[in-house]
Design a protein around this motif. Structure first.
Motif, PDB file in Angstrom:
ATOM      1  N   TYR A  68      -8.053  13.950  -1.506  1.00 33.32           N
ATOM      2  CA  TYR A  68      -8.804  13.644  -0.363  1.00 33.32           C
ATOM      3  C   TYR A  68      -8.193  12.245   0.077  1.00 33.32           C
ATOM      4  CZ  TYR A  68     -12.742  11.490   2.493  1.00 33.32           C
ATOM      5  OH  TYR A  68     -13.204  10.937   3.302  1.00 33.32           O
ATOM      6  N   LEU A  69      -7.895  11.217  -0.787  1.00 28.16           N
ATOM      7  CA  LEU A  69      -7.225   9.902  -0.436  1.00 28.16           C
ATOM      8  C   LEU A  69      -5.680  10.067   0.198  1.00 28.16           C
ATOM      9  CD1 LEU A  69      -7.702   6.626  -2.206  1.00 28.16           C
ATOM     10  CD2 LEU A  69      -5.500   7.266  -1.614  1.00 28.16           C
TER      11      LEU A  69
ATOM     12  N   VAL B 185      -6.278  11.329   3.706  1.00 28.30           N
ATOM     13  CA  VAL B 185      -6.569  10.395   4.911  1.00 28.30           C
ATOM     14  C   VAL B 185      -5.377   9.669   5.038  1.00 28.30           C
ATOM     15  CG1 VAL B 185      -8.136   8.533   5.251  1.00 28.30           C
ATOM     16  CG2 VAL B 185      -8.904  10.754   4.031  1.00 28.30           C
ATOM     17  N   LEU B 186      -4.672   9.117   3.965  1.00 27.15           N
ATOM     18  CA  LEU B 186      -3.513   8.308   4.267  1.00 27.15           C
ATOM     19  C   LEU B 186      -2.449   8.993   5.021  1.00 27.15           C
ATOM     20  CD1 LEU B 186      -1.411   6.089   3.326  1.00 27.15           C
ATOM     21  CD2 LEU B 186      -0.239   8.003   1.728  1.00 27.15           C
TER      22      LEU B 186
ATOM     23  N   ILE C  34      -3.628   8.643   8.601  1.00 22.74           N
ATOM     24  CA  ILE C  34      -3.416   7.246   9.140  1.00 22.74           C
ATOM     25  C   ILE C  34      -1.894   7.016   9.471  1.00 22.74           C
ATOM     26  CG2 ILE C  34      -3.863   4.954   8.803  1.00 22.74           C
ATOM     27  CD1 ILE C  34      -6.460   5.705   7.515  1.00 22.74           C
ATOM     28  N   GLY C  35      -1.293   7.377   8.443  1.00 21.88           N
ATOM     29  CA  GLY C  35       0.548   7.190   8.526  1.00 21.88           C
ATOM     30  C   GLY C  35       0.937   7.915   9.676  1.00 21.88           C
TER      31      GLY C  35
ATOM     32  N   ILE D  41       0.061   6.158  12.943  1.00 21.26           N
ATOM     33  CA  ILE D  41       0.873   4.966  13.225  1.00 21.26           C
ATOM     34  C   ILE D  41       2.413   5.506  13.425  1.00 21.26           C
ATOM     35  CG2 ILE D  41       1.765   2.958  11.964  1.00 21.26           C
ATOM     36  CD1 ILE D  41      -0.958   2.744  10.486  1.00 21.26           C
ATOM     37  N   LEU D  42       2.974   6.140  12.545  1.00 18.83           N
ATOM     38  CA  LEU D  42       4.356   6.492  12.881  1.00 18.83           C
ATOM     39  C   LEU D  42       4.640   7.208  13.907  1.00 18.83           C
ATOM     40  CD1 LEU D  42       5.649   7.220   9.017  1.00 18.83           C
ATOM     41  CD2 LEU D  42       6.114   5.350  10.501  1.00 18.83           C
TER      42      LEU D  42
ATOM     43  N   SER E 127      12.445   7.123  11.663  1.00 18.83           N
ATOM     44  CA  SER E 127      11.040   7.197  11.740  1.00 18.83           C
ATOM     45  C   SER E 127      10.837   8.834  11.857  1.00 18.83           C
ATOM     46  CB  SER E 127      10.384   6.468  12.993  1.00 18.83           C
ATOM     47  OG  SER E 127      10.383   5.171  12.747  1.00 18.83           O
TER      48      SER E 127
ATOM     49  N   ALA F 239      10.817  10.012   8.416  1.00 21.79           N
ATOM     50  CA  ALA F 239      10.022   9.361   7.722  1.00 21.79           C
ATOM     51  C   ALA F 239       8.631  10.062   7.855  1.00 21.79           C
ATOM     52  CB  ALA F 239       9.644   7.770   7.913  1.00 21.79           C
TER      53      ALA F 239
ATOM     54  N   VAL G  29       7.119  12.452   5.821  1.00 19.13           N
ATOM     55  CA  VAL G  29       6.473  12.354   4.353  1.00 19.13           C
ATOM     56  C   VAL G  29       4.934  12.663   4.405  1.00 19.13           C
ATOM     57  CG1 VAL G  29       6.036  10.649   2.606  1.00 19.13           C
ATOM     58  CG2 VAL G  29       8.308  10.886   3.719  1.00 19.13           C
ATOM     59  N   PRO G  30       4.567  12.048   5.308  1.00 22.37           N
ATOM     60  CA  PRO G  30       2.834  12.383   5.273  1.00 22.37           C
ATOM     61  C   PRO G  30       2.754  13.740   5.725  1.00 22.37           C
ATOM     62  CG  PRO G  30       3.262  11.089   7.067  1.00 22.37           C
ATOM     63  CD  PRO G  30       4.640  11.006   6.189  1.00 22.37           C
TER      64      PRO G  30
ATOM     65  N   TRP H 280       7.111  -2.976  11.339  1.00 20.60           N
ATOM     66  CA  TRP H 280       7.860  -1.925  11.846  1.00 20.60           C
ATOM     67  C   TRP H 280       8.033  -1.957  13.155  1.00 20.60           C
ATOM     68  CZ3 TRP H 280       5.120   2.558  14.127  1.00 20.60           C
ATOM     69  CH2 TRP H 280       6.013   3.401  14.212  1.00 20.60           C
TER      70      TRP H 280
ATOM     71  N   LEU I  36      -0.245   3.001   2.781  1.00 22.32           N
ATOM     72  CA  LEU I  36       0.380   2.862   4.061  1.00 22.32           C
ATOM     73  C   LEU I  36       1.550   2.031   4.284  1.00 22.32           C
ATOM     74  CD1 LEU I  36      -0.187   3.918   6.864  1.00 22.32           C
ATOM     75  CD2 LEU I  36      -1.645   2.011   7.267  1.00 22.32           C
TER      76      LEU I  36
ATOM     77  N   LEU J 120       4.558   3.639   2.855  1.00 24.60           N
ATOM     78  CA  LEU J 120       5.045   4.441   3.821  1.00 24.60           C
ATOM     79  C   LEU J 120       5.912   3.775   4.738  1.00 24.60           C
ATOM     80  CD1 LEU J 120       5.382   7.594   4.834  1.00 24.60           C
ATOM     81  CD2 LEU J 120       2.830   7.012   5.923  1.00 24.60           C
TER      82      LEU J 120
ATOM     83  N   PHE K 171       9.124   2.620   3.601  1.00 24.30           N
ATOM     84  CA  PHE K 171      10.130   3.675   3.492  1.00 24.30           C
ATOM     85  C   PHE K 171      10.931   3.783   4.833  1.00 24.30           C
ATOM     86  CE2 PHE K 171      10.750   8.178   3.890  1.00 24.30           C
ATOM     87  CZ  PHE K 171      12.143   8.379   3.178  1.00 24.30           C
TER      88      PHE K 171
END
Lengths: 637, 110
Positions: A299-300, A303-304, A307-308, A311-312, A337, A340, A343-344, B23, B87, B90, B93
């Motif tokens: 779950y965590l 959620v990350l 959000i990640g 943003i990215l 980016s 990157a 990754v999420p 960033w 975060l 991330l 990275f």
């Protein structure tokens, strides 16, 4: 307390179940017939209306796609001329992005977020009604223009200088720009509603680490909408000003900058992909546990990842501009980016795979759509990493390779999860199940039709076939592959038609569903199917992330809300502790009239800038009517 | 525990704020500085990119300190801080990849 006062402030604690339901129904019901149609502020009715309209636009956009495939099925075909072809691909792209993909995802959020959070309506429900009417008006503006042969012909991104006054005479580009304004207003309205609903209207006990993942996804998406969409509003407004008033924002000869358009558009345009994709991954994360019979793994990190990604998403826009001559080192930042953000996405894929691995899969139709999503989205993600590389992107830019890539991402990444979601939550909204047999046929047709239609486009792109061409010469080696693609697109279309037929048929004659036919864990399944206008007779209290599994079906409830007026429970932002009671507005026709007034102002402003001045007066009048107190219990509270 | 709770409002959010802000600034500088750096002996972009990585990791570490509350059973604040910590990593990275690109590509390349 006197008896009169007690009657005025009657609470749910004083009533048994039957009496409570009847009083709540009286307070929250929408009038039947046309009055109710134009005045309702029930989030479920508005959301269903939104979803049906979005699917209608999907079918219209699909018809345009088939027309393009018919034209390209053989070389030198004369079915469609270049001018009409330009309109068709522009209206197809604009419809799919602005009138289908974004609205339908937000609409599913409007439908499910209040139910999943255990509240009785969305925040700002009249704004929600206004949002639908504005969205519908924007769609009609685009399609009426297209039917009248004045549809935009500048691509769904409307690059300047092509869309500027020098190269696009007439009003076609203005119609595109104003359609953007309509749909952005609608999207921003919903985003604000969802943010407030998630922060303040969660059921008691639903702390941040117990929010359903679909709600997390809609929450992050709403912030992306709020931050990204102003960029395209600024861009389209500046374009209209250049075309109508004579400003020179994008005219290099007068000190403007043509590349500014691309920066503004793609600063919105790339997050737009995630505005579509994030709700889809939220759907997957909420549906998957039901069909593997265990809570979601990770779950965590999920959620990350949401959000990640949110943003990215704002650091990728230049990868749409790799061929514009920017400094290479600057471009490489966006390659970085773009890599990157994989990754999420990868984290999510592995969490879902682990969930399946540790669970006991039930091979029902929504789960099959999820498997189709895995296959297609991973392929689209891989080609995404490829086009994030400057040298490869330079080679395949503006070719069918890119067409194949983004259809894999958008159809694989968003449409398959959406179809899973419709199949899954159909039972909640209609009280009936969709046909499993027809559903399996739909999955098969869509999966095979989609991959056979779009995978060959990678090869066509690598062979050099450019996008947006209305025909090609017979001596080019693309004819056979194009014919194959066009034939397979019929299978894809058949899959969509079968899905729609299944939905229409099941809504009337499907098997009765019951409250929780899938045995799911989240709060929307704790109420009846379809839910009553007030959603929950008593507000549930949450003690885990999977309340219907962990509490054995018997949820504790909160009490103390008034039943004589529309009232919601407000909770604290982090821990969701009860904080206050707040009223929710009654039905009103003013959002509809405000949308009509706004539509007249925006449409007329295509022709004269004075429409903004004079048109703002009726808009102001409707807003005064909207907020005018009427002495209802909600106003008096 | 009480001390950590007092720390939460500031340091628990560090991973959400410091890394993404660094960033965003670095991404903008990546568009501006190549024109300055072409032909110059000192490349400030490389230095600033590296600094961004460190700042982001520092934000992640500050959030990580608060995330320990979750392990000790206080629940939700630790959840928020844990995500902040991850975060920050991330984003660090992503900026590390940006820094590497500055090592490999000259500011003059078009």
């Amino acid at each position: 307390m006197s008896e009169a006062l007690e009657q005025r402030d009657l609470r749910d604690t004083a009533l048994d179940e039957v009496l409570l339901e009847s009083r709540l129904a009286r307070t929250w019901h929408t009038p039947p017939g046309w009055v109710g149609f134009f005045t309702t502020v029930d989030h479920k009715r508005i959301a269903v209306r939104y979803i049906v309209t979005a699917f209608a636009f999907l079918l219209l956009g699909g018809v345009l796609a088939l027309l393009m495939r018919l034209q390209l099925s053989r070389p030198e075909a004369g079915l469609i001329g270049p001018d009409l072809y330009n309109q068709i691909f522009t209206v197809h792209g604009s419809t799919m992005m602005f009138l289908f993909a974004v609205p339908v995802m937000e609409a599913v959020g409007v439908l499910l977020v209040p139910l999943m959070l255990g509240t009785r309506n969305i925040a700002f429900p009249r704004l929600n009604a206004f949002s639908y009417w504005i969205y519908l008006a924007g769609g009609l503006v685009l399609w009426v223009a297209f039917v009248l042969d004045v549809g935009p012909d500048v691509g769904w991104f409307a690059y300047v200088p092509l869309s500027g006054p020098q190269y696009s005479a007439g009003k076609r580009a203005d119609i595109w720009a104003q359609m953007i304004t309509f749909t952005e207003i609608a999207a921003l309205a919903i985003a604000v509603e969802i943010v407030v609903t998630v922060l303040k209207q969660r059921a008691p006990g639903m702390s941040l680490d117990r929010i359903p993942l679909f709600v997390w996804a809609m929450f992050v998406t709403s912030f992306v909408v709020i931050l990204a969409m102003p960029a395209v509003v600024v861009a389209s407004t500046a374009l209209i000003l250049d075309r109508l008033v004579g400003t020179h924002f994008f005219n290099p000869a007068e000190g403007g900058d043509a590349l500014l358009w691309q920066h503004l558009f793609w600063f919105f345009g790339h997050p737009e992909v995630y505005i579509i994709f994030l709700p889809a991954v939220g759907m997957i994360s909420s549906i998957l546990p039901t069909f593997v019979r265990r809570p979601i793994f990770g779950y965590l990190p999920l959620v990350l990842a949401l959000i990640g990604t949110g943003i990215l998403a704002f650091g990728l826009w230049v990868h749409h501009m790799f061929t514009t001559g920017l400094p290479r080192v600057g471009e490489s930042f966006f390659t970085a980016s773009s890599m990157a953000i994989a990754v999420p996405s990868g984290v999510q894929i592995f969490c879902w795979l682990a969930t399946i691995w540790l669970g006991r899969p039930v091979w029902r139709v929504p789960f099959l759509y999820i498997l189709a999503f895995f296959f297609t989205f991973v392929l689209g993600g891989l080609t995404g990493v490829m086009v994030a590389s400057v040298p490869l992107d330079t080679q395949v830019h503006d070719t069918y390779f890119v067409v194949a890539h983004f259809h894999y991402v958008l159809v694989g990444g968003a449409v398959f999860p959406l179809l899973a979601a419709v199949t899954y939550w159909f039972s909640k909204m209609t009280g009936r199940m969709m046909s499993e047999r027809l559903g399996r046929w739909s999955v098969a047709l869509l999966f095979i039709g989609f991959n056979f239609t779009f995978f060959p486009m990678h090869i066509l792109g690598l062979q050099g076939m450019p996008r947006r061409i209305y025909t090609y010469q017979a001596d080019l080696p693309w004819g056979g592959m194009n014919l194959f693609v066009s034939l397979c697109s019929l299978a894809l279309a058949a899959g969509f038609l079968l899905f729609v037929w299944n939905a229409l048929r099941s809504a009337r004659a499907g098997e009765a569903a019951g409250d929780n036919p899938w045995g799911a864990a989240t709060l929307e399944w704790a109420t009846s199917s379809p839910p009553p206008p007030y959603n929950f007779t008593r507000i549930p209290v949450v003690r885990s992330a999977n309340p219907l599994w962990d509490d054995g079906g018997a949820l504790p409830v909160a009490s103390g809300l008034s039943v004589n007026r529309r009232e919601l429970l407000i909770t604290t932002t982090a821990e969701a502790r009860p904080e206050a009671r707040e009223t929710s507005p009654r039905d009103s026709a003013w959002p509809f009239w405000a949308a009509i007034a706004t539509t007249i102002m925006l449409v007329c402003s295509i022709f004269t800038p004075w429409a903004v001045v004079w048109g703002s007066i009726p808009v102001a009048v409707t807003l005064v009517g909207w907020f005018w107190p009427r002495g209802t219990p909600e106003d008096d509270s | 525990m009480a001390e950590n709770t007092r720390l939460f409002p500031l340091s628990g959010w560090a991973g959400y704020v410091i890394g993404p802000a660094a960033w965003a600034v670095n991404t903008q500088l990546g568009q501006i500085l190549p024109y300055v750096e072409c032909g110059a002996s000192f490349r400030p972009g490389l230095f600033l990119s590296g600094l961004g990585v460190l700042l982001s990791l520092a934000g992640a570490w500050l959030s990580y300190r608060v995330s320990g509350m979750r392990l000790r059973g206080s629940g939700m604040p630790g959840f928020v801080a844990s995500i902040g910590a991850l975060l920050g990593c991330l984003v660090a990275f992503a900026m590390m990849l940006q820094t590497l690109s500055m090592v490999m590509v000259s500011g003059c390349a078009r």
